[in-house]
Design an enzyme around this catalytic site. Structure first.
Site, short mmCIF file in Angstrom:
data_model
loop_
_atom_site.label_atom_id
_atom_site.label_comp_id
_atom_site.label_asym_id
_atom_site.label_seq_id
_atom_site.Cartn_x
_atom_site.Cartn_y
_atom_site.Cartn_z
N ASP A 279 97.94 -5.06 -15.24
CA ASP A 279 98.18 -5.81 -13.54
C ASP A 279 97.21 -6.15 -13.30
O ASP A 279 95.55 -5.13 -12.90
CB ASP A 279 98.99 -3.87 -13.03
N LYS A 286 92.52 -8.35 -7.45
CA LYS A 286 92.66 -7.03 -7.67
C LYS A 286 90.72 -6.91 -8.17
O LYS A 286 90.10 -7.77 -9.29
CB LYS A 286 92.77 -6.04 -8.98
N ASP A 297 98.36 0.81 -16.42
CA ASP A 297 100.65 0.59 -15.76
C ASP A 297 101.56 0.43 -16.50
O ASP A 297 103.04 0.45 -15.44
CB ASP A 297 100.08 -0.73 -14.90
N ARG A 360 107.25 -2.35 -7.39
CA ARG A 360 108.38 -2.14 -6.88
C ARG A 360 109.46 -3.25 -7.21
O ARG A 360 110.85 -3.15 -6.98
CB ARG A 360 107.74 -2.29 -5.18
#
Ligand code: BES
Ligand code: MN
Ligand code: ZN
Length: 521
Positions: A279, A286, A297, A360
């Site tokens: 990720d 990030k 992750d 999600r």
């Protein structure tokens, strides 16, 4: 590590290290002293207890004391590990003490150990916990470390003799408890490896290959869908997250079906694991420091895969299905963008406000897919939010879902020695995900962000009893502690196994009981 049960004769057992797990009272109360401790101390002419007093070893949890025996007993060294107060003994304390013993054994390069556990409590459960702690504590991820000239990596513990209390005979029950501890620990160590391996090694394809290997070894049906099939399944959110990466996405399904035809028709338990193999955050990149650990992750998927290994061997009387949407979250010319509007498998549309809220999106489509098989219970494990770590720290997972679904999961976690706390799914918080251009957006304000993520997932599970576990914190241990080694923990696996064990008992009992004419259903 090879475990054997041996009749208790602690002073005559040959081993590089003899471990005695002791309570506080064993040191302070002469009348209640553990017989093994007393016998070993006697052969050592009182040196063991004298040294304990001098060194301030009081049998507290987290304390330990190591002594050479200079040929006075058969074992070369003796190690006392503290369990704390007897009244407060939990299996987790035993697991942690056994883990410390394994780490101490590595330090003194012991290849063989003998373990003498406490006389209190249920022997089978104690032995299982000790085996788990020892086998988990012996874990290291060191395959990429080349050693300095002349420096030898500590050897692995080869054999462990589990000493039985006086008068206790070996039995099938004890053998089974040890075998179960072994299976759980081996699967956990396997899951830890999968998480600790770099993202360049554990790609979506590698996860799919490993799932297929597990299927072959343990007799599970495994289906892997590639990009084309995921397109046919209309998983618009999953595909969007995957589109920035050179690695293709894989939708991985594992199914355990009981051999008995009636049992195979029972409603299934469905497990879903977050499987982002790396990720980066995508275009909402990030910061460097936050990206370093993002190979973890896929820890939810690793725990689910590891649990399926154990579940296949336990053969519960109901089906268990596992699902993982594996992909990378990467920035590139093909990457999904902030502002994109995605159409999910369920048809709901989602405005992307942050490409780093990718978990999600993938989980939403995979949960909806899992739900198509009408499971009795749906559980997802995900390293979903930094906010859950802000709330609960490194050691505790957050749980969401309705009372009836969450309670057995919290109970299973407690038995497993994994700490899980329930957090609310308040509809008041739903404003956070309101979008002007789509049915919802994928990330809202900072406040309550772990709850927002759970509320987002809830949109995709329908009326199915569902539990969401955010394992962002406990999927990694910040340091060596008890049976934990710094790095991946396999968190969640033991809870899932306990859940399935408990449910098996309940289903068996319901089957054995005559139908209740008053139950109205
Ligand atoms: N994988 C991360 C969450 C995470 C953080 C796991 C730290 C393990 C350790 C997740 O995809 C993420 O980036 N979440 C964001 C969501 C935000 C953009 C709404 C977060 O928590 O910051
Ligand atoms: Mn992210
Ligand atoms: Zn993520």
């Amino acid at each position: 590590m090879n475990f054997t049960i041996a009749p208790l004769d602690a002073t005559k057992t040959k081993a590089d290290l003899l471990v005695l797990a002791v309570f506080e009272a064993d040191l302070t109360d002469k009348k209640r002293r553990n017989a093994v401790l007393a016998a070993v101390d006697k052969r050592l002419k009182g040196l063991l207890l004298t040294t304990a007093a001098e060194e301030g070893f009081k049998g507290k949890a987290e304390q330990s004391l190591l002594l050479h025996t200079h040929g006075k007993i058969a074992a070369a060294r003796v190690l006392l590990v503290g369990l704390g107060a007897e009244a407060k003994l939990e299996l987790e304390a035993l697991r942690l003490a056994a883990g410390r013993a394994a780490k101490a054994a590595q330090k003194v390069r012991a290849r063989s150990i003998a373990w003498a556990g406490p006389a209190a409590g249920d022997l089978a459960n104690n032995l299982r916990a000790a085996v788990e702690g020892l086998a988990l504590g012996d874990y290291r991820f060191d395959r990429y470390r080349t050693t300095e000239k002349g420096e030898k990596a500590p050897p692995r513990i080869e054999k462990t003799a589990l000493l039985l209390p006086l008068g206790q005979k070996r039995s099938r029950l004890l053998d089974e408890a040890i075998a179960l501890g072994r299976k759980v620990a081996d699967a956990t160590n396997w899951a830890r490896d999968l998480v600790n391996e770099p993202a360049a090694v554990v790609t979506p394809k590698r996860l799919a290959d490993d799932a297929e290997a597990i299927g072959k070894e343990f007799g599970l049906d495994v289906v892997v869908h590639g990009r084309k099939e995921i397109e046919k399944l209309s998983m618009g959110m999953f595909l969007a997250v995957a589109q920035g990466s050179a690695e293709g996405p894989k939708l991985i399904e594992l199914t355990y079906l009981p051999k008995d035809a009636a049992a195979a028709k029972r409603p299934a338990v469905a497990l879903v694991g977050k499987a982002i193999t790396f990720d980066s955050g995508g275009l909402s990149l990030k910061p460097a420091d936050s990206m370093v650990d993002m190979k973890t992750d896929m820890a939810g998927a690793a725990a689910v895969l590891g649990a399926m290994r154990v579940i296949a061997q336990l053969a519960p009387p109901f089906p268990v299905r596992a699902y993982m949407g594996a992909c990378e979250n990467m920035p590139s010319g093909n990457a999904y963008r902030p502002g994109d509007i995605l159409t999910s498998r369920l048809g709901k549309t989602v405005e992307v406000t942050n490409t780093d809220a990718e978990g999600r999106l993938v989980l939403g489509d995979v949960l909806a897919y899992a739900n198509d098989a009408h499971p009795a219970l749906l559980i997802d494990l995900a390293t979903l939010t930094g906010a859950c770590m802000v709330a609960l720290g490194h050691y505790i997972a957050g749980a969401w879902g309705d009372d009836k679904a969450v309670r057995p999961v919290l109970e299973a976690a407690r038995r497993a020695g994994e700490e899980v706390w329930r957090l609310p799914l308040s509809p008041m918080q739903k404003d956070a995900l309101r979008s002007d251009v789509a049915d919802m957006k994928n990330s809202g304000e900072r406040w309550g962000s772990a709850i927002n993520a759970a509320l987002f997932l809830k949109e995709f599970v329908g009326d199915t009893p569902w539990v969401h576990l955010d394992i962002a914190g406990p999927s990694q241990s910040p340091k060596d502690r008890g049976y934990q080694s710094k790095g991946a923990t396999g968190f969640g696996l033991r809870t899932l196994v306990e859940m399935v064990l408990q449910r098996s008992l309940e289903v068996d009992e319901a089957g054995a009981r005559p139908p209740n004419p008053h139950s109205g259903g």
